[in-house]
Design an enzyme around this catalytic site. Structure first.
Site, PDB file in Angstrom:
ATOM      1  CB  CYS A  66      36.549  37.220  51.229  1.00 10.66           C
ATOM      2  SG  CYS A  66      36.334  36.415  49.580  1.00 10.66           S
ATOM      3  CG  HIS A 119      35.120  38.623  45.876  1.00  9.71           C
ATOM      4  ND1 HIS A 119      34.080  37.824  45.536  1.00  9.71           N
ATOM      5  CD2 HIS A 119      36.174  37.794  46.185  1.00  9.71           C
ATOM      6  CE1 HIS A 119      34.040  36.833  45.780  1.00  9.71           C
ATOM      7  NE2 HIS A 119      35.487  36.510  46.232  1.00  9.71           N
TER       8      HIS A 119
END
Length: 1113
Positions: A206, A445
């Site tokens: 991700c 993140h």
């Protein structure tokens, strides 16, 4: 059989040279500013805005309101009725409490739901800029029909006459409501809703997806990537430029989310790298360095430096003498402190903060010795695209680990780095350049907020999902800090709940205002190399074609027809052992219902062979693993459908039907009727080996009598080979090719029957080399039943080189199973000494050695299970293990539900109803997700089952009790869990156990009454109370039962128990809001866990570790 002839005279060899391709040089890159009307179709698809409305409520005589609750008039938004609810004196707090309420919630049908984003405001009537406004969003439903803020603003501020909120005892309240469609998560179409598509997550990528989306949405960077020279012969998995070009092209023109595997393969990463957490700033730098290196010598050389490179000056200046030392350094991104800084400007102030070098820390200046000095950094120039890395992580020496800083940290939409007369700039900086920047993206993140064209419209890129977001949310959601959770049950003694926002930005990208026309430029197909466009469009067409074929695969059979011409073409040109590669023969995709006789007509059209001259043979794998035409189809079989014939012929292999077409051609090259075949006739194929040329070729086939001998057909064989009739030839029989070659000389005086493989009692290893080869690859495998994984089963001696088919065929033969495709294998986990969670897919590995490999270890255990349908068919279905809890009986039965992968939860429950005993015919079922003795989810009936995981979570089905279907407006449905405290743990730590369940509680009920409800509840089993009383009548003595007295009842929030007394009102403890989250609340039953302990085999938490980023190619 293979014939060998003496070598002919020498012939002159011909030397071959490879063909060379020349690639034209790249064209210069042209930058054109993006115009709104010329933006790509992917960036300008119309997106419907949600219905939005603002309602203003003027409240007169505010200070004289003596009601606890006060409602506004009803207003309409999106076709729904809404109203504002306030608590003029506060909802048990010294603040104004304010909520948005569904006005007609009491009369709406069961199961209603609507989703809205809204803001509530108290207007400042003197200076509007001081208006207090708070935003939130909520999924309103029957249990949560209002949502808002218990502590909206202090009452003291409202009543302060100098503040301007209460003027002439009048308060003005506003609500701005946007009603959005409730979209099924799995049915959401990012391209349709936003014009953009997301990136698929490989496991732990991700962070990389956020970086790639940000780089892609810098159009100048994307254009430069497109202009990097690549060729049609390059492979994306081996070329970073081509892989990035391919990824960007798909992001720009694809309708679905895009995979990143080709790109990570071009990095030289394996699957292990994709499941490792990496430092995203380091990845950004390494990737840019690689691209910078690969751009050298091309038309886009210097692009990375031009976009991202800035310079600063480190200086040390003595205070008492005339001495100054400076050093110029470049940067691609700046690391800014978060801790102790409220915003970006404070971080820049800290960055250029002057450090005093004095006392024991004096500076040693040349010629002057130790001197008092000042040390600092100033900027010479900033880049057009400014990347700011926020230092959200710092090392904690006490805990010896990195910890995240979740402090609130603000960043502006416009960043002025010329502020305060250019205090961040060095003396030699070019002051004519205006360093005014606009925020382009902010990401952390898990997801990135980006505004691709620098308009007011933001987009949230969360892996595969892209959504539209407003400016306030894009910024506020990334600031970090604490946030008060909106309250949904006004009327109870609620303390405002604040939680830390763990999702926050640690990378900001700003674009300089004076450069944005150049950076946000137009990128279209003319920037993309022709070979790349052709390649990717072809890939897309093939993908769509395969998708269609896959969807219709169950209706068709693939028939592969090998002919004499295929044997001539392939033998000696890739095929040496056996006869043909079936993947290279003509294949037909035929509907299963089609009669085979009609298929023969299609063959006649394709090959020009009349139907009456066609004879088809079935292939079969013989005992020595050779693959030969075995027998012709019978007239009866040819009247069957293609699907029926495949089932008869291909028991142990795949969905294909493999046939050999025998055509008898005379000297006139005209087809004739095939010759009569009796049981004594054997069909033989012949190859000719030329040792001089080291050449093998096919020469023909013959029918021979099983009682005949090779010596009887020598003249015919010489004729096939083109030799003299009396030529001396040797005959060999192919026995096997793997793992070692066996090809034996044939005794010409033996009958064909005696040399048939079915009667051949040959030595397996006739010489030392073949025996050593066998010893080298032999592997004893311990097979265990998957149902009894701890029990020893049986052993088989196999070869490591055995294919998937070889392994299952040997296993099937050992256990007496006719169809090997009904076997499913599961590998062994060497660390847990358990079966791996996922079984092997059909032909999913090449060799036995792959089945036994586990990271750097090798196992000798395989688990097997016998299926009721072939594995290839099963893989098209989804199997879920569902634990059904009976409503009235003390029993739990595990059911395996097998349905097509596109089925829904509703289909699962419908199927389950046919397998279980219900308490009454009209009972409704629900499906729950249970993990570590807590209920985490109630699955909606329309959710697809394809992505439901029952490997690590328990799927539990149960009847929905009638009392839950008819909840009153003040009723609550709460979670009830069993818990105990581990003596080795901190006393605030609780351990859950047993079966969790729901319970309906009513307004004003005490704990004593709730205990009675436990007794009545069919889900709370009698054995838990060990009661001797008749369960039918309501007996208040149960409250005082000695066993129950030992139990403690507690309200738990975030794992902290608050013990209750019998006189406590239970409903006051529960807030009316979504309880599936980090702030879960439940009623806990504390008592010893007396259940027998058993080994827990569920998946343990997967821990991920960071490692340095490496791009190997």
């Amino acid at each position: 059989m293979t014939m060998m002839t003496p070598p002919p005279l020498d012939q002159e060899d011909e030397m071959l040279v490879p063909h060379s391709d020349f690639v034209e040089g790249p064209q210069p890159m042209e930058v054109v500013a993006a115009q709104p009307e010329s933006a790509t179709s992917a960036e300008n698809q119309p997106v419907e805005d949600p219905p939005t409305s603002r309602f203003t409520w003027t409240i007169e005589n505010f200070s004289r309101l003596n009601v606890k609750k006060h409602y506004s008039d009803v207003f309409f938004v999106g076709g729904y009725k809404w109203r504002i609810l306030i608590f003029p004196k506060g909802n048990n707090v010294d603040h104004l409490s304010m909520y948005l309420d569904v006005a007609d919630s009491a009369s709406l049908p069961y199961g209603w739901s609507r989703y809205a984003q809204f803001s509530l405001a108290v207007v400042n009537q003197i200076q509007h800029k001081y208006t207090i406004r708070k935003d939130t969003q909520h999924q309103f439903n029957g249990r949560e029909s209002d949502w808002g803020f218990t502590s909206f603003m202090p009452l003291s501020e409202i009543y302060d006459p100098n503040r301007g909120y209460l003027v002439n005892d009048t308060l003005i309240v506003e609500a701005e409501v946007a009603v959005r469609r409730v979209v099924d998560y799995w049915a959401y179409d990012s391209k349709k809703e936003t014009g953009y598509v997301g990136l698929k997550n490989q496991g732990a990528t991700c962070y990389m997806n956020s970086l790639l989306q940000t780089l892609y949405h810098v159009p100048y960077f994307r254009k430069a990537v497109y202009h990097m020279p690549t060729t049609e012969n390059d492979m994306p998995s081996g070329s970073i430029p081509l892989a990035l070009q391919s990824l960007f092209y798909k992001l720009q023109y694809s309708d679905n989310s895009v995979a990143t595997k080709e790109l990570t393969k071009s990095f030289g990463w394996d699957t292990y790298d994709s499941f490792m957490q990496h430092d995203v700033q380091e990845l950004n730098r390494v990737l840019c360095e690689k691209l910078e290196d690969k751009m050298k010598g091309t038309v886009v050389e210097g692009t990375i430096q031009h976009l991202f490179e800035g310079h600063h000056m480190n200086y040390i200046e003595c205070i008492n003498v005339d001495y100054k030392s400076t050093r110029k350094e470049s940067f691609y991104d700046l690391q800014l402190d978060v801790k102790g800084c409220r915003d970006v400007y404070a971080s820049f102030d800290k960055y250029v903060e002057v450090e005093r070098l004095e006392g024991d820390n004096k500076y040693h200046a040349e010629q002057y010795g130790l001197q008092d000095a000042k040390k600092g950094v100033l900027f010479i120039d900033f880049p057009p695209v400014l990347q700011l890395q926020l230092k959200r992580f710092e090392y904690d020496f006490m805990r010896d680990t990195m910890v995240k800083i979740n402090d609130r940290y603000e960043f502006p939409l416009q960043l002025d780095l010329d502020k305060d007369n250019g205090k961040y700039l060095s003396p030699e900086a070019d002051r004519s350049v205006r360093n005014l920047y606009t925020l382009h993206s902010a990401w952390g993140h898990y997801y990135a907020f980006i505004r691709p064209t620098l308009s007011d419209q933001w987009y949230k890129f969360d892996d595969e999902r892209v959504t539209k977001e407003d400016t306030k949310r894009a910024l506020e959601e990334q600031y970090g800090g604490e946030e008060e959770l909106p309250q949904a049950n006004p009327g109870f003694n609620n303390v405002p709940f604040k939680f830390t926002k763990y999702s926050n930005a640690y990378m900001l990208v700003y674009i300089r205002e004076s450069d944005k026309e150049k950076i946000i430029c137009n990128v279209d197909e003319k920037d993309i190399a022709e070979h790349l466009r052709v390649r990717l469009k072809k890939e897309q067409e093939e993908k769509e074609h395969k998708k269609k074929e896959k969807a219709e695969a169950h209706l068709y059979t693939i028939i592969k027809v090998a002919r004499n011409e295929d044997l001539v073409e392939q033998i000696g040109r890739g095929i040496y052992f056996d006869l043909v590669d079936h993947d290279k023969v003509r294949s037909f995709r035929i509907q299963k219902q089609l009669a085979f006789n009609l298929f023969k007509e299609e063959v006649a059209k394709e090959f020009g062979i009349p139907v009456q001259f066609q004879r088809f043979w079935l292939w079969a794998r013989r005992q020595n693993h050779t693959y030969r035409p075995n027998r012709p189809l019978t007239p009866l079989e040819e009247t069957q459908s293609v699907g029926q014939l495949r089932e008869v012929s291909n028991k142990a292999h795949n969905a294909e039907l493999k046939l050999f077409l025998e055509v008898d051609v005379g000297l006139d090259k005209i087809p004739h009727f095939p010759p009569e075949k009796t049981k004594e006739d054997i069909l033989l194929f012949f190859k000719l080996y030329d040792p001089e040329k080291e050449e093998l070729r096919y020469v023909g086939r013959l029918f021979v009598k099983s009682t005949g001998k090779p010596v009887d057909i020598l003249e015919k064989l010489n004729e096939l080979a083109g030799f003299d009739p009396a030529e001396e030839i040797e005959l060999y029989e192919e026995i096997k090719f793997e793992p070692t070659v066996m090809c034996e000389v044939i005794d010409k005086n033996l009958t064909f029957r005696s040399i048939s493989p079915e009667n051949d009692k040959m030595c397996r290893y006739p010489d030392v080399p073949s025996f050593l080869e066998y010893v080298h690859n032999r592997q004893v495998v311990h097979f265990r039943s998957l149902e009894k994984p701890k029990e020893d089963g049986f052993c088989l001696e196999l070869s490591k080189l055995y294919t998937y088919d070889d392994v299952v065929e040997r296993l099937a033969r050992h256990i007496g199973l006719e169809d090997p495709t009904k076997l499913r294998l599961t590998s062994h986990n060497c660390y847990s000494q358990q079966p791996k969670p996922q079984p092997l897919k059909y032909r999913g590995v090449e060799h036995l050695s792959d089945m036994l490999a586990h990271y750097n270890q090798t196992s000798d255990i395989l688990y097997y299970e016998v299926l009721d349908i072939p594995l290839p068919e099963l893989q098209c279905l989804k199997t879920l293990k569902v634990a059904f809890h009976h409503a009235t009986k003390d029993e739990v039965v595990i059911h395996s539900i097998r349905l097509p992968k596109n089925s829904t939860v509703g289909d699962v429950l419908t199927d389950l109803k046919t397998k279980v005993d219900l308490s009454h015919p009209d009972a409704e079922l629900r499906l729950l997700e249970v993990f570590y003795h807590k209920i985490y989810k109630i699955f909606p009936a329309n959710e697809k089952i394809e992505n439901i995981n029952d490997q690590y979570w328990t799927l539990r089905a149960e009847e929905i009790p009638e009392e839950e279907k008819n909840l009153g407006p003040q009723d609550r449905l709460i979670h009830v869990y069993h818990f105990t405290k581990d003596a080795s743990q901190n006393q605030t730590q609780v351990q859950n156990f047993g079966e969790p369940f729901f319970l309906v509680i009513h307004e004003g009920e005490t704990l004593a009454v709730v205990k009675i409800e436990f007794r009545r509840s069919c889900r709370f089993q009698m054995k838990n109370f060990q009661s001797k009383f008749d369960p039918s009548p309501i007996d208040l003595r149960i409250i005082f039962h000695p066993f129950l007295v030992q139990w403690k009842f507690a309200f738990l929030s975030l794992g902290r128990p608050e013990y209750l007394q019998d006189t406590d009102i239970v409903s006051h403890r529960f807030q009316r809001r979504d309880i599936y989250g980090a702030w879960e609340q439940y009623l806990g039953l504390e008592h010893p866990d007396t259940a027998p302990k058993r080994a827990y085999t569920a998946n343990q938490s997967r821990h991920t570790f960071e490692k340095p980023v490496k791009i190997y190619n």
